[in-house]
Design a protein around this motif. Sequence first.
Motif, PDB file in Angstrom:
ATOM      1  N   THR A  24      -9.758  -1.657  21.277  1.00  0.00           N
ATOM      2  CA  THR A  24      -9.741  -2.616  19.752  1.00  0.00           C
ATOM      3  C   THR A  24      -8.595  -2.449  19.141  1.00  0.00           C
ATOM      4  O   THR A  24      -7.780  -1.272  19.554  1.00  0.00           O
ATOM      5  CB  THR A  24     -10.827  -2.276  18.729  1.00  0.00           C
ATOM      6  N   ARG A  51       3.022  12.767  15.268  1.00  0.00           N
ATOM      7  CA  ARG A  51       1.655  12.136  15.313  1.00  0.00           C
ATOM      8  C   ARG A  51       0.821  12.392  16.685  1.00  0.00           C
ATOM      9  O   ARG A  51       1.521  12.259  17.845  1.00  0.00           O
ATOM     10  CB  ARG A  51       1.603  10.508  14.878  1.00  0.00           C
ATOM     11  N   ARG A  57      -3.152  -6.093  10.397  1.00  0.00           N
ATOM     12  CA  ARG A  57      -3.061  -6.132   8.961  1.00  0.00           C
ATOM     13  C   ARG A  57      -1.790  -7.223   8.745  1.00  0.00           C
ATOM     14  O   ARG A  57      -0.989  -7.126   9.410  1.00  0.00           O
ATOM     15  CB  ARG A  57      -2.804  -4.752   8.314  1.00  0.00           C
ATOM     16  N   ILE A  93      -1.978   0.845  13.387  1.00  0.00           N
ATOM     17  CA  ILE A  93      -2.046  -0.508  12.646  1.00  0.00           C
ATOM     18  C   ILE A  93      -1.192  -1.690  13.240  1.00  0.00           C
ATOM     19  O   ILE A  93       0.132  -1.087  13.081  1.00  0.00           O
ATOM     20  CB  ILE A  93      -2.216  -0.609  11.275  1.00  0.00           C
ATOM     21  N   GLU A 111      -3.398   3.904   0.951  1.00  0.00           N
ATOM     22  CA  GLU A 111      -3.322   2.982   2.261  1.00  0.00           C
ATOM     23  C   GLU A 111      -4.520   1.933   2.410  1.00  0.00           C
ATOM     24  O   GLU A 111      -5.284   1.972   1.483  1.00  0.00           O
ATOM     25  CB  GLU A 111      -3.477   3.913   3.478  1.00  0.00           C
ATOM     26  N   SER A 112      -4.184   0.919   3.231  1.00  0.00           N
ATOM     27  CA  SER A 112      -5.172  -0.302   3.301  1.00  0.00           C
ATOM     28  C   SER A 112      -6.790   0.339   3.531  1.00  0.00           C
ATOM     29  O   SER A 112      -6.938   1.328   4.179  1.00  0.00           O
ATOM     30  CB  SER A 112      -4.755  -1.011   4.324  1.00  0.00           C
ATOM     31  N   HIS A 163       1.106  -4.781  12.143  1.00  0.00           N
ATOM     32  CA  HIS A 163       1.503  -5.653  11.164  1.00  0.00           C
ATOM     33  C   HIS A 163       2.025  -7.173  11.490  1.00  0.00           C
ATOM     34  O   HIS A 163       2.625  -7.189  12.613  1.00  0.00           O
ATOM     35  CB  HIS A 163       2.355  -4.998  10.056  1.00  0.00           C
ATOM     36  N   ARG A 195     -12.192   3.120   6.365  1.00  0.00           N
ATOM     37  CA  ARG A 195     -11.440   4.020   5.431  1.00  0.00           C
ATOM     38  C   ARG A 195     -11.547   3.017   4.208  1.00  0.00           C
ATOM     39  O   ARG A 195     -11.193   1.900   4.074  1.00  0.00           O
ATOM     40  CB  ARG A 195     -10.130   4.062   5.995  1.00  0.00           C
ATOM     41  N   PRO A 252     -10.885   7.063  14.654  1.00  0.00           N
ATOM     42  CA  PRO A 252      -9.996   8.357  15.131  1.00  0.00           C
ATOM     43  C   PRO A 252      -9.335   9.239  14.145  1.00  0.00           C
ATOM     44  O   PRO A 252      -9.130  10.260  14.180  1.00  0.00           O
ATOM     45  CB  PRO A 252      -9.150   7.619  16.186  1.00  0.00           C
ATOM     46  N   GLY A 253      -8.718   8.458  12.944  1.00  0.00           N
ATOM     47  CA  GLY A 253      -7.946   9.084  12.049  1.00  0.00           C
ATOM     48  C   GLY A 253      -8.598  10.011  11.221  1.00  0.00           C
ATOM     49  O   GLY A 253      -7.898  11.029  10.883  1.00  0.00           O
ATOM     50  N   ASN A 293      -4.412   8.889  18.047  1.00  0.00           N
ATOM     51  CA  ASN A 293      -4.649   8.396  16.644  1.00  0.00           C
ATOM     52  C   ASN A 293      -3.883   6.943  16.779  1.00  0.00           C
ATOM     53  O   ASN A 293      -2.712   6.835  16.729  1.00  0.00           O
ATOM     54  CB  ASN A 293      -4.179   9.192  15.582  1.00  0.00           C
ATOM     55  N   PRO A 314       2.206   3.297  11.568  1.00  0.00           N
ATOM     56  CA  PRO A 314       1.489   4.151  10.640  1.00  0.00           C
ATOM     57  C   PRO A 314       2.148   4.246   9.343  1.00  0.00           C
ATOM     58  O   PRO A 314       3.326   3.607   9.102  1.00  0.00           O
ATOM     59  CB  PRO A 314       1.403   5.639  11.539  1.00  0.00           C
ATOM     60  N   SER A 315       1.487   5.322   8.492  1.00  0.00           N
ATOM     61  CA  SER A 315       2.327   5.474   7.402  1.00  0.00           C
ATOM     62  C   SER A 315       3.374   6.303   7.679  1.00  0.00           C
ATOM     63  O   SER A 315       3.627   6.981   8.649  1.00  0.00           O
ATOM     64  CB  SER A 315       1.469   6.144   6.416  1.00  0.00           C
ATOM     65  N   THR A 362       0.876  -1.209  -0.014  1.00  0.00           N
ATOM     66  CA  THR A 362       0.107   0.063  -0.022  1.00  0.00           C
ATOM     67  C   THR A 362       0.863   1.133   0.031  1.00  0.00           C
ATOM     68  O   THR A 362       1.002   1.925  -0.912  1.00  0.00           O
ATOM     69  CB  THR A 362      -0.870   0.162   1.334  1.00  0.00           C
TER      70      THR A 362
HETATM   71  O1  TXA Z   1      -1.861   0.643   4.349  1.00  0.00           O
HETATM   72  C1  TXA Z   1      -1.935   1.009   5.500  1.00  0.00           C
HETATM   73  O2  TXA Z   1      -3.058   0.560   6.314  1.00  0.00           O
HETATM   74  C2  TXA Z   1      -0.603   1.584   5.923  1.00  0.00           C
HETATM   75  C3  TXA Z   1       0.479   0.463   6.195  1.00  0.00           C
HETATM   76  C4  TXA Z   1       1.859   0.926   6.467  1.00  0.00           C
HETATM   77  O3  TXA Z   1       0.023  -0.591   6.681  1.00  0.00           O
HETATM   78  N1  TXA Z   1      -0.637   2.220   7.278  1.00  0.00           N
HETATM   79  C5  TXA Z   1      -1.419   3.435   7.368  1.00  0.00           C
HETATM   80  O4  TXA Z   1      -1.492   3.751   8.868  1.00  0.00           O
HETATM   81  O5  TXA Z   1      -2.185   3.805   6.568  1.00  0.00           O
HETATM   82  P1  TXA Z   1      -1.981   5.099   9.399  1.00  0.00           P
HETATM   83  O6  TXA Z   1      -1.663   5.163  10.850  1.00  0.00           O
HETATM   84  O7  TXA Z   1      -1.304   5.951   8.597  1.00  0.00           O
HETATM   85  O8  TXA Z   1      -3.703   4.949   9.294  1.00  0.00           O
HETATM   86  C6  TXA Z   1      -4.174   4.048  10.152  1.00  0.00           C
HETATM   87  C7  TXA Z   1      -5.787   4.328   9.996  1.00  0.00           C
HETATM   88  C8  TXA Z   1      -6.025   5.808  11.003  1.00  0.00           C
HETATM   89  O9  TXA Z   1      -6.897   6.514  10.426  1.00  0.00           O
HETATM   90  C9  TXA Z   1      -6.230   5.118  12.420  1.00  0.00           C
HETATM   91  O10 TXA Z   1      -7.036   5.994  13.054  1.00  0.00           O
HETATM   92  C10 TXA Z   1      -7.137   4.021  12.082  1.00  0.00           C
HETATM   93  O11 TXA Z   1      -6.235   3.399  10.777  1.00  0.00           O
HETATM   94  N2  TXA Z   1      -7.118   2.879  13.086  1.00  0.00           N
HETATM   95  C11 TXA Z   1      -5.987   2.048  13.592  1.00  0.00           C
HETATM   96  N3  TXA Z   1      -6.447   1.500  14.530  1.00  0.00           N
HETATM   97  C12 TXA Z   1      -7.701   1.689  14.705  1.00  0.00           C
HETATM   98  C13 TXA Z   1      -8.667   1.203  15.618  1.00  0.00           C
HETATM   99  N4  TXA Z   1      -8.461   0.419  16.871  1.00  0.00           N
HETATM  100  N5  TXA Z   1     -10.152   1.527  15.601  1.00  0.00           N
HETATM  101  C14 TXA Z   1     -10.377   2.397  14.533  1.00  0.00           C
HETATM  102  N6  TXA Z   1      -9.316   2.847  13.834  1.00  0.00           N
HETATM  103  C15 TXA Z   1      -8.091   2.527  14.028  1.00  0.00           C
END
Ligand code: TXA
Length: 315
Positions: A110, A51, A114, A58, A173-174, A60, A188, A218-219, A55, A135-136, A28
């Motif tokens: 929660t 950050r 991934r 994820i 992103e995923s 991995h 998302r 949250p993001g 927020n 995160p990214s 991604t």
């Molecule tokens: O493709 C991807 O998802 C990339 C690669 C590196 O895996 N990671 C990514 O992470 O985009 P980040 O942190 O930029 O975005 C993660 C999103 C954020 O919007 C965050 O709020 C949401 O996922 N998220 C993470 N854990 C969560 C949870 N327990 N409940 C709700 N939303 C969550």
Amino acid sequence: MKTIVTDSPADAAAFLRAGEVVAFPTETVYGLGADAVNPLAVEKIFTAKGRPSDNPLIVHVATHAQIHDVASFVPASARKLIDAFFPGPLTLVLPKSERIPDVVTAGLSTVGVRMPRHPICHEFLEACGRPVAAPSANRSGRPSSTTHEAVLQDLDGRIRCVLRGGRSPVGLESTVVDCTSDPVVVLRTGAVSAADLAEVVSLSHLRTSDNAVLARSPGTRHRHYAPRGRVVLVDAPPTKFAGPAAYIGLDAPSNAGTFRIAEIAPSLEAYAHEIFDFMRRCDEIGVEVIYCQRVAPQGLGAAIMDRIRRAADAG
Ligand code: TXA
Ligand code: MG
């Protein structure tokens, strides 16, 4: 701190196991990883990125066994999605296991899980031998990184190591799906589309975005994907504009030569692949207005529209 660039997943994993922050490729975007069960290591991610601590990250994993280390329970809907889409560009929100510290999930009960498909990423995660919170790999609020050069632009000197693995093939992103409720909820959009999900989880058990959803993700409250230039969404390539401008879209402009950059994507896949890299190139050469062509919000188009809309709102 000197940032080391390496092609060796084993060397990058050794830094991570020692409690350092390591950027790594996925299909991604690039991730900014730390040992998910070491709270001090995870803290360093928030510092490096700038950050907000509310927020969540994820987590991995390389193996199915690790999913059960990270999540306390895997609901039936999640099991089906795992069978269909892991490894791949999908994140599932599941009930968190006790092993995962609060700093990873911003105190939520929660956790996002991934299993990436990228071969170099897989080798890296296997060598880490533990779940990796990431995160990214961009400074908070900036477009995500799809190359190791983009990671260095944002984070050189702020992280220990970058694992070089070429360009991220998807470029967005995923897809994030919350599996802690029935219906499951798409938080998302990404390369796994609502239609793909509906083939596995019947439509009556699947919900896509609305306001209730935004509150649960949250993001989505935070500023996102903001290049320095102003992003303007257009239905067709503009013919008149003032100042240094750039364009990306499916349709070719008749006046391509008047843009500082004109990126014509032959497909939605190509648009997704290019968008973040394009925004970063615009910044490098001082483009003031970035025109992004709207696409039909279906399949990958929904994910592209989500990212360019947020980039436009951030300006
Ligand atoms: O493709 C991807 O998802 C990339 C690669 C590196 O895996 N990671 C990514 O992470 O985009 P980040 O942190 O930029 O975005 C993660 C999103 C954020 O919007 C965050 O709020 C949401 O996922 N998220 C993470 N854990 C969560 C949870 N327990 N409940 C709700 N939303 C969550
Ligand atoms: Mg991000």
